[in-house]
Design an enzyme around this catalytic site. Structure first.
Site, PDB file in Angstrom:
ATOM      1  N   GLU A  86     -39.106 -10.617 -41.026  1.00 60.13           N
ATOM      2  CA  GLU A  86     -37.646 -10.585 -40.891  1.00 60.13           C
ATOM      3  C   GLU A  86     -37.191 -10.788 -39.460  1.00 60.13           C
ATOM      4  O   GLU A  86     -37.890 -10.446 -38.513  1.00 60.13           O
ATOM      5  CB  GLU A  86     -37.079  -9.284 -41.436  1.00 60.13           C
ATOM      6  CG  GLU A  86     -37.398  -8.058 -40.611  1.00 60.13           C
ATOM      7  CD  GLU A  86     -36.650  -6.837 -41.108  1.00 60.13           C
ATOM      8  OE1 GLU A  86     -35.436  -6.731 -40.835  1.00 60.13           O
ATOM      9  OE2 GLU A  86     -37.285  -5.992 -41.747  1.00 60.13           O
ATOM     10  N   ARG A  97     -27.711  -3.790 -35.266  1.00 66.03           N
ATOM     11  CA  ARG A  97     -28.256  -5.085 -35.688  1.00 66.03           C
ATOM     12  C   ARG A  97     -27.415  -5.713 -36.784  1.00 66.03           C
ATOM     13  O   ARG A  97     -27.510  -6.911 -37.033  1.00 66.03           O
ATOM     14  CB  ARG A  97     -29.686  -4.923 -36.216  1.00 66.03           C
ATOM     15  CG  ARG A  97     -30.706  -4.660 -35.150  1.00 66.03           C
ATOM     16  CD  ARG A  97     -32.081  -4.413 -35.751  1.00 66.03           C
ATOM     17  NE  ARG A  97     -32.659  -5.622 -36.302  1.00 66.03           N
ATOM     18  CZ  ARG A  97     -33.604  -5.631 -37.238  1.00 66.03           C
ATOM     19  NH1 ARG A  97     -34.054  -4.506 -37.745  1.00 66.03           N
ATOM     20  NH2 ARG A  97     -34.084  -6.770 -37.679  1.00 66.03           N
ATOM     21  N   ARG A 101     -29.796 -11.043 -41.952  1.00 66.72           N
ATOM     22  CA  ARG A 101     -31.172 -11.343 -41.568  1.00 66.72           C
ATOM     23  C   ARG A 101     -31.583 -12.707 -42.112  1.00 66.72           C
ATOM     24  O   ARG A 101     -31.057 -13.195 -43.102  1.00 66.72           O
ATOM     25  CB  ARG A 101     -32.159 -10.321 -42.160  1.00 66.72           C
ATOM     26  CG  ARG A 101     -31.914  -8.883 -41.838  1.00 66.72           C
ATOM     27  CD  ARG A 101     -32.370  -8.516 -40.426  1.00 66.72           C
ATOM     28  NE  ARG A 101     -32.271  -7.079 -40.234  1.00 66.72           N
ATOM     29  CZ  ARG A 101     -31.154  -6.430 -39.912  1.00 66.72           C
ATOM     30  NH1 ARG A 101     -30.025  -7.097 -39.749  1.00 66.72           N
ATOM     31  NH2 ARG A 101     -31.152  -5.130 -39.749  1.00 66.72           N
ATOM     32  N   HIS A 117     -27.867  -6.934 -46.141  1.00 65.96           N
ATOM     33  CA  HIS A 117     -29.012  -6.055 -45.881  1.00 65.96           C
ATOM     34  C   HIS A 117     -29.932  -5.932 -47.084  1.00 65.96           C
ATOM     35  O   HIS A 117     -30.206  -4.843 -47.584  1.00 65.96           O
ATOM     36  CB  HIS A 117     -28.557  -4.680 -45.382  1.00 65.96           C
ATOM     37  CG  HIS A 117     -29.599  -4.008 -44.566  1.00 65.96           C
ATOM     38  ND1 HIS A 117     -30.391  -3.004 -45.069  1.00 65.96           N
ATOM     39  CD2 HIS A 117     -29.999  -4.186 -43.284  1.00 65.96           C
ATOM     40  CE1 HIS A 117     -31.233  -2.585 -44.135  1.00 65.96           C
ATOM     41  NE2 HIS A 117     -31.003  -3.299 -43.039  1.00 65.96           N
TER      42      HIS A 117
END
Length: 128
Positions: A86, A97, A101, A117
């Site tokens: 990731e 963050r 991703r 997420h």
């Protein structure tokens, strides 16, 4: 060494298309209902930045980037431990963050994008 996006992704898409044409369906190991697709051009600019960093080997914005993604949620096709990694997609104005991703599958060179997420993923289509 990663294969350039255009060549690697066309190969992965061709394999998926072949599976569909031969069997008429996609097995659970090939795709999951929570995995869709997204055109590379439709990704946010920060995801493009992340993909470029992955191709270049970094440097990455987070020390967690490049770590093994365990797929505990079971959303992505099942693979052996260590298959997925990731990387953070910067979320503007987020103090953390954030939820976005890129998750890579190293053997087939596939890239998945999630904006929530890991609840859902979209396989990045580099051909559109």
């Amino acid at each position: 060494m990663r294969i350039p996006h255009s060549a690697a992704r066309i190969g992965a898409a061709a394999a998926l298309l072949s599976a569909l044409l031969v069997s008429g369906t996609v097995s659970a190991t090939t795709a999951n209902a929570a995995v869709g697709s997204i055109c590379h051009s439709a990704l946010p600019s920060q995801a493009h930045d992340t993909l470029d960093l992955i191709e270049q080997g970094g440097p990455f914005p987070s020390s967690q980037d490049g770590t093994v993604f365990s797929n505990r949620e079971g959303v992505l096709p099942g693979q052996a431990s260590g298959y997925y990694h990731e990387y953070t997609v910067i979320t503007p104005d987020s103090p953390t963050r954030g939820a976005r991703r890129i998750v890579t599958g190293e053997k087939s060179k596939e890239d998945y994008y999630t904006s929530d997420h890991y609840a859902t993923f979209k396989l990045v289509d580099f051909g559109c």
